[in-house]
Design a protein around this motif. Structure first.
Motif, PDB file in Angstrom:
ATOM      1  N   GLU A  56      -8.368  -0.930   4.291  1.00 42.46           N
ATOM      2  CA  GLU A  56      -8.064  -2.597   3.298  1.00 42.46           C
ATOM      3  C   GLU A  56      -7.653  -4.187   4.221  1.00 42.46           C
ATOM      4  O   GLU A  56      -8.171  -5.086   3.842  1.00 42.46           O
ATOM      5  CB  GLU A  56      -7.192  -2.806   2.621  1.00 42.46           C
ATOM      6  N   ILE A  57      -7.367  -3.343   5.174  1.00 42.87           N
ATOM      7  CA  ILE A  57      -6.939  -5.134   5.793  1.00 42.87           C
ATOM      8  C   ILE A  57      -7.192  -5.561   7.601  1.00 42.87           C
ATOM      9  O   ILE A  57      -7.346  -6.231   7.961  1.00 42.87           O
ATOM     10  CB  ILE A  57      -5.331  -4.945   6.460  1.00 42.87           C
ATOM     11  N   VAL A  75      -2.163   0.662  12.624  1.00 39.45           N
ATOM     12  CA  VAL A  75      -1.244   1.225  11.047  1.00 39.45           C
ATOM     13  C   VAL A  75      -0.006   2.159  11.117  1.00 39.45           C
ATOM     14  O   VAL A  75       1.205   2.430  10.167  1.00 39.45           O
ATOM     15  CB  VAL A  75      -2.036   0.985   9.412  1.00 39.45           C
ATOM     16  N   TYR A  76      -0.246   3.475  11.580  1.00 37.89           N
ATOM     17  CA  TYR A  76       0.547   4.506  12.163  1.00 37.89           C
ATOM     18  C   TYR A  76       1.633   3.641  12.496  1.00 37.89           C
ATOM     19  O   TYR A  76       2.888   4.058  11.871  1.00 37.89           O
ATOM     20  CB  TYR A  76       0.001   5.287  12.539  1.00 37.89           C
ATOM     21  N   GLY A  99       0.517  -1.325  -0.027  1.00 42.92           N
ATOM     22  CA  GLY A  99      -0.028   0.176   0.561  1.00 42.92           C
ATOM     23  C   GLY A  99       0.745   1.191   0.089  1.00 42.92           C
ATOM     24  O   GLY A  99       0.703   1.776  -0.900  1.00 42.92           O
ATOM     25  N   LEU A 100       1.966   1.295   0.561  1.00 43.19           N
ATOM     26  CA  LEU A 100       2.626   2.147   0.757  1.00 43.19           C
ATOM     27  C   LEU A 100       3.259   3.015  -0.044  1.00 43.19           C
ATOM     28  O   LEU A 100       3.071   3.673  -1.048  1.00 43.19           O
ATOM     29  CB  LEU A 100       4.598   2.262   2.007  1.00 43.19           C
ATOM     30  N   LEU A 101       4.050   1.690  -0.996  1.00 50.47           N
ATOM     31  CA  LEU A 101       4.962   1.594  -2.304  1.00 50.47           C
ATOM     32  C   LEU A 101       3.575   1.802  -3.671  1.00 50.47           C
ATOM     33  O   LEU A 101       3.874   2.740  -4.691  1.00 50.47           O
ATOM     34  CB  LEU A 101       4.860   0.412  -3.033  1.00 50.47           C
ATOM     35  N   SER A 105      -2.780   6.088   1.802  1.00 47.69           N
ATOM     36  CA  SER A 105      -2.412   6.268   2.767  1.00 47.69           C
ATOM     37  C   SER A 105      -2.425   5.492   3.957  1.00 47.69           C
ATOM     38  O   SER A 105      -3.130   4.601   3.926  1.00 47.69           O
ATOM     39  CB  SER A 105      -3.207   7.671   3.143  1.00 47.69           C
ATOM     40  N   ALA A 106      -1.910   5.804   5.189  1.00 49.63           N
ATOM     41  CA  ALA A 106      -2.735   4.302   6.247  1.00 49.63           C
ATOM     42  C   ALA A 106      -3.761   4.589   6.402  1.00 49.63           C
ATOM     43  O   ALA A 106      -4.278   2.933   6.660  1.00 49.63           O
ATOM     44  CB  ALA A 106      -1.785   4.944   8.087  1.00 49.63           C
ATOM     45  N   PRO A 107      -4.456   5.593   6.610  1.00 50.94           N
ATOM     46  CA  PRO A 107      -5.890   5.049   7.354  1.00 50.94           C
ATOM     47  C   PRO A 107      -6.710   4.207   5.543  1.00 50.94           C
ATOM     48  O   PRO A 107      -7.484   3.256   5.940  1.00 50.94           O
ATOM     49  CB  PRO A 107      -7.277   6.355   7.559  1.00 50.94           C
TER      50      PRO A 107
END
Length: 335
Positions: free
Chosen positions: A37-38, A45-46, A24-26, A30-32
């Motif tokens: 999604e997970i 996640v933060y 997701g980061l790649l 965003s973290a939210p």
């Protein structure tokens, strides 16, 4: 790669979760968004992104997962079990109705530089729920003895599908112009291990009790409602109003099998089915709170029904619910 010696709780991140975070980061999410999604809290996640960066400064899911396993394996005795002084202090403050947050802040302020005499709120909650503190005096102000599930920030995957709101209920049901519009709920016994279903007609205040000897999850509620309302004429099975509780998760099947059109109240709005709330209060005279309801038979429930349905009610002009229901039944039969 290190492997955990036992399965971890679903609250914690798995290696697949960490790989999904990295992907997701790649992708620039965003973290939210990744948290949704997970199916985890965004704060989880933060924190994971912050402490999961490898030696090169970028988030590395495999390195982070190994570090999490190492942290989980390290020797870490329960602080309140091992430290009698800290345990006594926490016991005393809980007895004075301090909250775990207040206790933790007070310890941090008055015992700086003493890790053994500091405890975060979560440590106190866990000790309380696990019975490490004095059960007679150490209590939360809410009297809660076990953890309440929190789903804030997590998408609700198990919500009741396709609920029909109470605001779409027919006007004649709202105005109590005709029988056949019911309100339903459960009265629950000791330790939430038993229950009795309660139905009350909005117009006549006629009561039906639903026997639930096999439990009160959604399949049992469905089967009991279908079987125990089958004797009602179709003209008296019009609508049923219920809270947004998961025991009616199978409401569409109930509708198909009974003919009821089921409507759901707004969250935290019990007054939208106030007739049933009032009736449940009357029923507690027969089924006291904190007692097991498993000992009541179908015959017992029928006897309670008869007493309530043959008791005069001022709202009915001193007629009984049974008399009002007979009158409505005759009128509906003539239509």
């Amino acid at each position: 790669m290190l492997l955990p010696d036992k399965p971890i709780d679903e609250r914690y991140l798995t290696q697949d979760d960490r790989i999904a975070i990295a992907e997701g980061l790649l992708a620039g999410r965003s973290a939210p968004v990744i948290a949704e999604e997970i199916g985890k809290y965004r704060s989880t996640v933060y924190r994971e992104i912050s402490r999961g960066r490898g030696p090169n400064g970028t988030y590395n899911p495999w390195w982070s997962h190994n570090q999490a396993i190492l942290r989980r394996r390290r020797p870490k005795p329960q602080k309140l079990r091992a430290n009698s002084e800290l345990r006594g202090f926490v016991n005393d403050k809980l007895k004075q109705h301090w909250s775990p947050q207040q206790i933790a802040l007070h310890l941090a302020r008055t015992r700086p530089g003493q890790p053994a005499m500091n405890a975060c709120p979560e440590t106190i909650y866990r000790a309380l729920y696990k019975g490490l503190l004095d059960k007679r005096t150490a209590r939360l102000r809410t009297r809660r003895t076990r953890r309440k599930k929190q789903r804030r920030g997590i998408p609700v995957k198990n919500g009741i599908p396709r609920m029909r709101p109470v605001h779409t209920r027919p006007r004649e049901a709202d105005e109590r112009r005709s029988a056949g519009h019911w309100e339903g709920d459960l009265i629950v016994g000791r330790a939430q291990a038993s229950a009795i279903g309660t139905l009350v007609d909005r117009a006549t205040r006629y009561v039906r009790l639903i026997h639930l000897p096999d439990g009160w999850k959604a399949p049992q509620i469905r089967d009991a409602l279908v079987k125990q309302t089958a004797d009602l004429p179709a003209s008296l099975r019009r609508t049923l109003t219920w809270d947004q509780d998961r025991e009616l998760y199978l409401h569409e099947q109930i509708e198909e099998l009974t003919g009821f059109r089921i409507h759901f109240c707004d969250p935290h709005a019990p007054w939208q089915r106030g007739t049933n709330e009032n009736t449940n209060g009357l029923l507690r005279e027969y089924f006291p709170k904190g007692t097991s309801l498993t000992r009541y038979t179908v015959r017992d429930l029928a006897q309670v029904e008869r007493q309530l349905n043959h008791r005069p009610r001022r709202v009915l002009g001193d007629h009984t619910p049974a008399e009002a229901m007979r009158r409505w039944s005759r009128e509906l039969a003539c239509r």
